[in-house]
Design a protein around this motif. Structure first.
Motif, PDB file in Angstrom:
ATOM      1  N   ALA A   1      18.239 -40.412  40.844  1.00 11.88           N
ATOM      2  CA  ALA A   1      17.015 -40.255  39.870  1.00 11.88           C
ATOM      3  C   ALA A   1      17.301 -39.573  38.687  1.00 11.88           C
ATOM      4  O   ALA A   1      17.055 -39.789  37.420  1.00 11.88           O
ATOM      5  N   ARG A   2      17.993 -38.272  39.093  1.00 10.92           N
ATOM      6  CA  ARG A   2      18.097 -37.161  38.074  1.00 10.92           C
ATOM      7  C   ARG A   2      19.048 -37.558  36.798  1.00 10.92           C
ATOM      8  O   ARG A   2      18.762 -37.162  35.818  1.00 10.92           O
ATOM      9  N   LYS A   3      20.174 -38.489  37.503  1.00 10.92           N
ATOM     10  CA  LYS A   3      21.178 -38.682  36.541  1.00 10.92           C
ATOM     11  C   LYS A   3      20.944 -39.839  35.715  1.00 10.92           C
ATOM     12  O   LYS A   3      21.685 -40.229  34.738  1.00 10.92           O
ATOM     13  N   GLY A   4      19.938 -40.568  36.207  1.00 19.04           N
ATOM     14  CA  GLY A   4      19.567 -42.065  35.283  1.00 19.04           C
ATOM     15  C   GLY A   4      20.500 -42.966  35.594  1.00 19.04           C
ATOM     16  O   GLY A   4      20.862 -44.032  34.643  1.00 19.04           O
ATOM     17  N   CYS A   5      21.388 -42.956  36.647  1.00 18.50           N
ATOM     18  CA  CYS A   5      22.530 -43.823  36.930  1.00 18.50           C
ATOM     19  C   CYS A   5      21.857 -44.936  37.885  1.00 18.50           C
ATOM     20  O   CYS A   5      20.874 -44.739  38.554  1.00 18.50           O
ATOM     21  N   ASP A   6      22.639 -46.294  37.796  1.00 19.90           N
ATOM     22  CA  ASP A   6      22.234 -47.386  38.715  1.00 19.90           C
ATOM     23  C   ASP A   6      22.553 -47.096  40.312  1.00 19.90           C
ATOM     24  O   ASP A   6      21.644 -47.410  40.946  1.00 19.90           O
ATOM     25  N   TRP A   7      23.905 -46.759  40.437  1.00 18.51           N
ATOM     26  CA  TRP A   7      24.015 -46.527  41.893  1.00 18.51           C
ATOM     27  C   TRP A   7      24.806 -45.154  42.085  1.00 18.51           C
ATOM     28  O   TRP A   7      25.311 -44.505  40.928  1.00 18.51           O
TER      29      TRP A   7
ATOM     30  N   PHE B   1      26.068 -45.627  49.981  1.00 19.50           N
ATOM     31  CA  PHE B   1      26.007 -46.509  48.657  1.00 19.50           C
ATOM     32  C   PHE B   1      24.370 -46.702  48.423  1.00 19.50           C
ATOM     33  O   PHE B   1      23.589 -47.074  49.246  1.00 19.50           O
ATOM     34  N   ILE B   2      24.122 -45.823  47.517  1.00 20.34           N
ATOM     35  CA  ILE B   2      22.760 -45.781  47.180  1.00 20.34           C
ATOM     36  C   ILE B   2      21.940 -46.381  45.938  1.00 20.34           C
ATOM     37  O   ILE B   2      22.899 -46.089  44.886  1.00 20.34           O
ATOM     38  N   THR B   3      21.339 -47.264  46.204  1.00 22.19           N
ATOM     39  CA  THR B   3      20.900 -48.006  44.828  1.00 22.19           C
ATOM     40  C   THR B   3      19.127 -48.021  44.883  1.00 22.19           C
ATOM     41  O   THR B   3      18.655 -47.411  45.734  1.00 22.19           O
ATOM     42  N   GLU B   4      18.706 -48.787  43.988  1.00 25.44           N
ATOM     43  CA  GLU B   4      17.293 -48.509  43.837  1.00 25.44           C
ATOM     44  C   GLU B   4      16.552 -49.326  45.149  1.00 25.44           C
ATOM     45  O   GLU B   4      15.593 -48.719  45.695  1.00 25.44           O
ATOM     46  N   ALA B   5      17.385 -50.126  45.856  1.00 28.32           N
ATOM     47  CA  ALA B   5      16.986 -50.714  46.978  1.00 28.32           C
ATOM     48  C   ALA B   5      17.085 -49.863  48.213  1.00 28.32           C
ATOM     49  O   ALA B   5      16.548 -50.116  49.356  1.00 28.32           O
ATOM     50  N   GLY B   6      17.900 -48.755  48.297  1.00 27.04           N
ATOM     51  CA  GLY B   6      17.769 -47.989  49.481  1.00 27.04           C
ATOM     52  C   GLY B   6      19.282 -47.303  49.476  1.00 27.04           C
ATOM     53  O   GLY B   6      20.104 -47.681  48.708  1.00 27.04           O
ATOM     54  N   ALA B   7      19.594 -47.000  50.841  1.00 24.00           N
ATOM     55  CA  ALA B   7      20.821 -46.571  51.126  1.00 24.00           C
ATOM     56  C   ALA B   7      21.520 -47.431  52.159  1.00 24.00           C
ATOM     57  O   ALA B   7      20.916 -47.695  53.096  1.00 24.00           O
ATOM     58  N   GLU B   8      22.854 -47.396  52.069  1.00 25.85           N
ATOM     59  CA  GLU B   8      23.790 -48.428  53.116  1.00 25.85           C
ATOM     60  C   GLU B   8      25.026 -47.347  53.355  1.00 25.85           C
ATOM     61  O   GLU B   8      25.418 -47.048  52.394  1.00 25.85           O
ATOM     62  N   ALA B   9      25.273 -47.400  54.591  1.00 26.74           N
ATOM     63  CA  ALA B   9      26.461 -46.373  55.107  1.00 26.74           C
ATOM     64  C   ALA B   9      27.637 -47.506  55.160  1.00 26.74           C
ATOM     65  O   ALA B   9      27.382 -48.472  56.049  1.00 26.74           O
TER      66      ALA B   9
ATOM     67  N   LEU C   1      26.030 -50.988  33.939  1.00 31.42           N
ATOM     68  CA  LEU C   1      25.920 -50.669  35.054  1.00 31.42           C
ATOM     69  C   LEU C   1      26.485 -49.392  35.192  1.00 31.42           C
ATOM     70  O   LEU C   1      27.885 -49.227  34.631  1.00 31.42           O
ATOM     71  N   VAL C   2      25.906 -48.156  35.560  1.00 32.43           N
ATOM     72  CA  VAL C   2      26.419 -47.062  35.604  1.00 32.43           C
ATOM     73  C   VAL C   2      26.420 -46.455  37.110  1.00 32.43           C
ATOM     74  O   VAL C   2      25.360 -46.415  37.722  1.00 32.43           O
ATOM     75  N   VAL C   3      27.653 -45.954  37.586  1.00 29.74           N
ATOM     76  CA  VAL C   3      27.741 -45.804  38.873  1.00 29.74           C
ATOM     77  C   VAL C   3      28.199 -44.091  38.841  1.00 29.74           C
ATOM     78  O   VAL C   3      29.198 -43.931  38.115  1.00 29.74           O
ATOM     79  N   GLY C   4      27.722 -43.334  39.682  1.00 33.16           N
ATOM     80  CA  GLY C   4      28.037 -42.031  40.220  1.00 33.16           C
ATOM     81  C   GLY C   4      28.363 -41.666  41.382  1.00 33.16           C
ATOM     82  O   GLY C   4      28.227 -42.527  42.170  1.00 33.16           O
TER      83      GLY C   4
ATOM     84  N   LEU D   1      33.802 -51.341  46.295  1.00 37.50           N
ATOM     85  CA  LEU D   1      32.905 -50.943  45.095  1.00 37.50           C
ATOM     86  C   LEU D   1      33.232 -51.994  44.132  1.00 37.50           C
ATOM     87  O   LEU D   1      32.365 -52.610  43.343  1.00 37.50           O
ATOM     88  N   ALA D   2      34.496 -52.101  44.025  1.00 42.01           N
ATOM     89  CA  ALA D   2      34.934 -53.231  42.722  1.00 42.01           C
ATOM     90  C   ALA D   2      34.111 -54.622  43.073  1.00 42.01           C
ATOM     91  O   ALA D   2      33.810 -55.175  42.175  1.00 42.01           O
TER      92      ALA D   2
END
Ligand code: CTP
Length: 420
Positions: free
Chosen positions: A353-359, A381-389, A333-336, A402-403
């Motif tokens: 997408a540009r950075k190739g990270c998961d979240w 919080f942005i993942t493949e599934a979308g964004a969550e505030a 898991l890579v998070v930025g 996050l942990a």
């Protein structure tokens, strides 16, 4: 340390001199409520601020003060006292007691116990901000950390002496939680042996980078490192083995975390590579995008009448992008983070997408939000599934959330990564 959470655990609490000593009374309450036995040692300085009677009433145990007490020695020798506990805690830890611990001085009961103990030691420093920032204190602390002593705090805020800065003792609930964790309890009462991230490893980057111009000047940014440090601490609290690669900050190294100090982006990348393989990488550092192309070994001189120098910049390595590259060594898991000054979700999604990270945790760092360098954060919080505030909260609350998400994700992923 005792083997199961159901066995009572015991701490030896050394209360040294400082106005913050009153806070340990509340800490003792928290610990007693959780069934922890607390035996107090009060230094002469500490006795100026709290009475042995208050410590005795709250701990429901004898309070020790004197190295040469015949009664105490015949009841229990000081060596035995130092070894009976599962953990020795010094709170508040004054600059003086930290200096004595570093030097190995033992001229009173507290320092003698600290030299004689074979148990883990946790210190919670509290002092005036100038005393805290003094090179002597910082060097003493670095030595103690190298010797395996854990440190919690101090926190930033207004001080009893009227100044502002780092030096406040951590609040009683946080101190109690740190003690419980060290004793093998989670703060919710479960045993950390069932910690959700036990056996997992994490890499966290934090703080700014300093890009040298010449031997005395550098390019930097306003990152405080608070968010990255809080994430490292939150992951460690869930049982992960954490390496924190930190640029220059004013924060103390988090307890229970291996901290590697670097200055430039290139040093950060190389420290991150050395920490691999890990199960999860979180890049929270504000890495300088550019470095000075041709750093001089000599200080650039100001020539009379000459035009100011022009700095040619070159691109720095992108650490998040490097860690996110597909391949056998990639963390599971890579998070930025995406520090944006507007359009946070759209820009954060594109950055993911540009950075190739998961979240990606997208945050607004526009002027006036106070996010950059401040104590609060408001993230998407942005993942493949979308964004969550996520609701606006302290950087610590964001780190805890996050942990928890990381733990849930790695738990669901099942297999242990290569980092065991
Ligand atoms: N990051 C990194 N190495 C860099 C630059 C950024 O690891 N050289 C990471 C940061 O730690 C963060 C993420 O990339 O997790 C995004 O950082 P940010 O400053 O928002 O984006 P940049 O890549 O610098 O792009 P821009 O400044 O154009 O928004």
């Amino acid at each position: 340390m005792s083997d199961t959470a159901s066995e009572p655990r015991r701490i030896l609490l050394i209360v040294s001199g400082g106005i913050a000593a009153y806070k340990v009374l509340e800490t003792i309450r928290h610990l007693r409520r959780r069934g922890v036995a607390v035996r107090c040692v009060l230094t002469a300085g500490g006795a100026q601020f709290v009475t042995p009677l208050s410590l005795h009433a709250l701990s429901e145990d004898k309070v020790y003060q004197d190295l040469f007490s015949l009664t105490d020695e015949s009841e229990m020798g000081h060596i035995e006292l130092s070894r009976q506990a599962d953990l020795v805690v010094v709170a508040p830890a004054s600059a003086d007691i930290l200096a004595k611990m570093t030097a190995g001085l033992c001229d009173d009961l507290a320092t003698t116990l600290l030299l004689a103990t074979d148990k883990p030691v946790l210190v919670a420093p509290a002092m005036n901000v100038r005393m805290w920032e003094h090179a002597a204190t910082q060097e003493n602390l670095a030595t103690l950390i190298r010797r395996g002593i854990s440190v919690i705090g101090p926190e930033e805020g207004p001080m009893a002496c009227g100044e502002y800065g780092y030096g406040r003792l951590v609040e009683p609930d946080r101190l109690a939680a740190a003690i419980l964790r060290r004793l093998g309890h989670d703060t919710d009462g479960t045993d950390t042996k069932q910690s959700v991230l036990a056996g997992r490893s994490a890499l966290v980057t934090s703080g700014p980078t300093h890009e040298p111009i010449d031997p005395v000047r550098y390019i930097a940014n306003r990152s405080s490192g608070r968010q990255g440090h809080a994430i490292a601490e939150a992951l460690a609290a869930l049982g992960a083995r954490v390496t924190l690669v930190s640029g220059p900050t004013r924060l103390p190294d988090p307890a229970g975390v291996t901290t590697v100090h670097i200055e430039s982006a290139e040093e950060m990348l190389s420290a991150c590579r050395s920490a691999l393989p890990v199960d999860v990488a979180v890049c929270a550092a504000a890495v300088a995008d550019w470095k000075v192309a041709a750093r001089t070994g000599e200080k650039i001189k100001k020539e009379e009448g000459a035009a100011p120098p022009t700095l040619a910049l070159a691109e720095n390595p992108d650490i998040l992008k490097t860690l996110g590259q597909p391949g056998p060594g990639r963390p599971q898991l890579v998070v930025g983070f995406a520090a944006e000054t507007g359009d946070v979700v759209a820009r954060g999604t594109a950055k993911r997408a540009r950075k190739g990270c998961d979240w990606i945790l997208g945050n607004d760092v526009s002027e006036g939000t106070g996010t950059f360098g401040g104590a609060e954060n408001s993230v998407h919080f942005i993942t493949e599934a979308g964004a969550e505030a996520w609701p606006t909260g302290s950087k610590r609350a964001v780190a805890d959330e996050l942990a928890r998400r990381i733990a849930a994700h790695l738990g669901a992923a099942g297999e242990r990564g290569a980092a065991e």
